[in-house]
Design a protein around this motif. Structure first.
Motif, PDB file in Angstrom:
ATOM      1  N   LEU A   1       0.810  -1.223   0.000  1.00  0.00           N
ATOM      2  CA  LEU A   1       0.000   0.000   0.000  1.00  0.00           C
ATOM      3  C   LEU A   1       0.842   1.272   0.000  1.00  0.00           C
ATOM      4  O   LEU A   1       0.309   2.370  -0.033  1.00  0.00           O
ATOM      5  CB  LEU A   1      -0.926   0.019   1.227  1.00  0.00           C
TER       6      LEU A   1
ATOM      7  N   THR B   1       2.928   4.406  -0.984  1.00  0.00           N
ATOM      8  CA  THR B   1       2.924   5.362  -2.087  1.00  0.00           C
ATOM      9  C   THR B   1       4.274   6.076  -2.097  1.00  0.00           C
ATOM     10  O   THR B   1       4.356   7.255  -1.816  1.00  0.00           O
ATOM     11  CB  THR B   1       1.780   6.386  -1.894  1.00  0.00           C
TER      12      THR B   1
ATOM     13  N   THR C   1      -0.196   7.017   2.126  1.00  0.00           N
ATOM     14  CA  THR C   1       0.022   5.629   2.528  1.00  0.00           C
ATOM     15  C   THR C   1      -0.693   5.333   3.834  1.00  0.00           C
ATOM     16  O   THR C   1      -1.351   4.296   3.971  1.00  0.00           O
ATOM     17  CB  THR C   1       1.533   5.351   2.658  1.00  0.00           C
TER      18      THR C   1
ATOM     19  N   LYS D   1      -4.387   4.924   3.271  1.00  0.00           N
ATOM     20  CA  LYS D   1      -4.752   3.695   2.561  1.00  0.00           C
ATOM     21  C   LYS D   1      -4.624   2.467   3.456  1.00  0.00           C
ATOM     22  O   LYS D   1      -5.149   1.425   3.125  1.00  0.00           O
ATOM     23  CB  LYS D   1      -3.862   3.496   1.330  1.00  0.00           C
TER      24      LYS D   1
END
Length: 111
Positions: A39, A41, A103, A106
């Motif tokens: 997950l 980023t 991040t 998420k």
């Protein structure tokens, strides 16, 4: 650029959180190692840099707020642009904070 030492920055963070805060620093700003790799980023180093900026530069003016306290739209359209300008982040620093915040948002909340 402010050359505040790491111990001084950590004291600032502790002081900001000790004023009756019920949330630990790790709850407000989870460690990168605890974020699921699939997950993320950004790279681990970019996310760690983003977290460091989040817990140090943000804490200069107010306590560290839990990332999940605000929805993604508010982060992207209000908080990140305003605070990046206010703290005079470089484009790279702003990108690191953005990657970290995205991040964390998420990542499913711990049970």
């Amino acid at each position: 650029m402010n050359k505040t030492s790491f111990p001084a920055r950590m004291l600032l963070v502790v002081a900001a959180l000790s004023g009756g805060a019920c949330v630990t620093l790790e709850q407000a700003a989870p460690l990168v190692e605890t974020l699921p790799p699939h997950l993320r980023t950004g790279t681990s180093s970019q996310l760690a840099h983003g977290r460091d900026i989040y817990i140090t530069k943000c804490a200069k003016c107010h306590s560290v707020e839990p990332v999940e306290k605000y929805p993604l739209a508010q982060w992207e359209h209000e908080i990140l642009p305003e605070m990046s300008e206010e703290t005079k982040l470089t484009p790279e620093e702003a990108a690191a904070v953005r990657a970290y915040v995205l991040t964390v948002l998420k990542t499913p909340a711990a049970p």
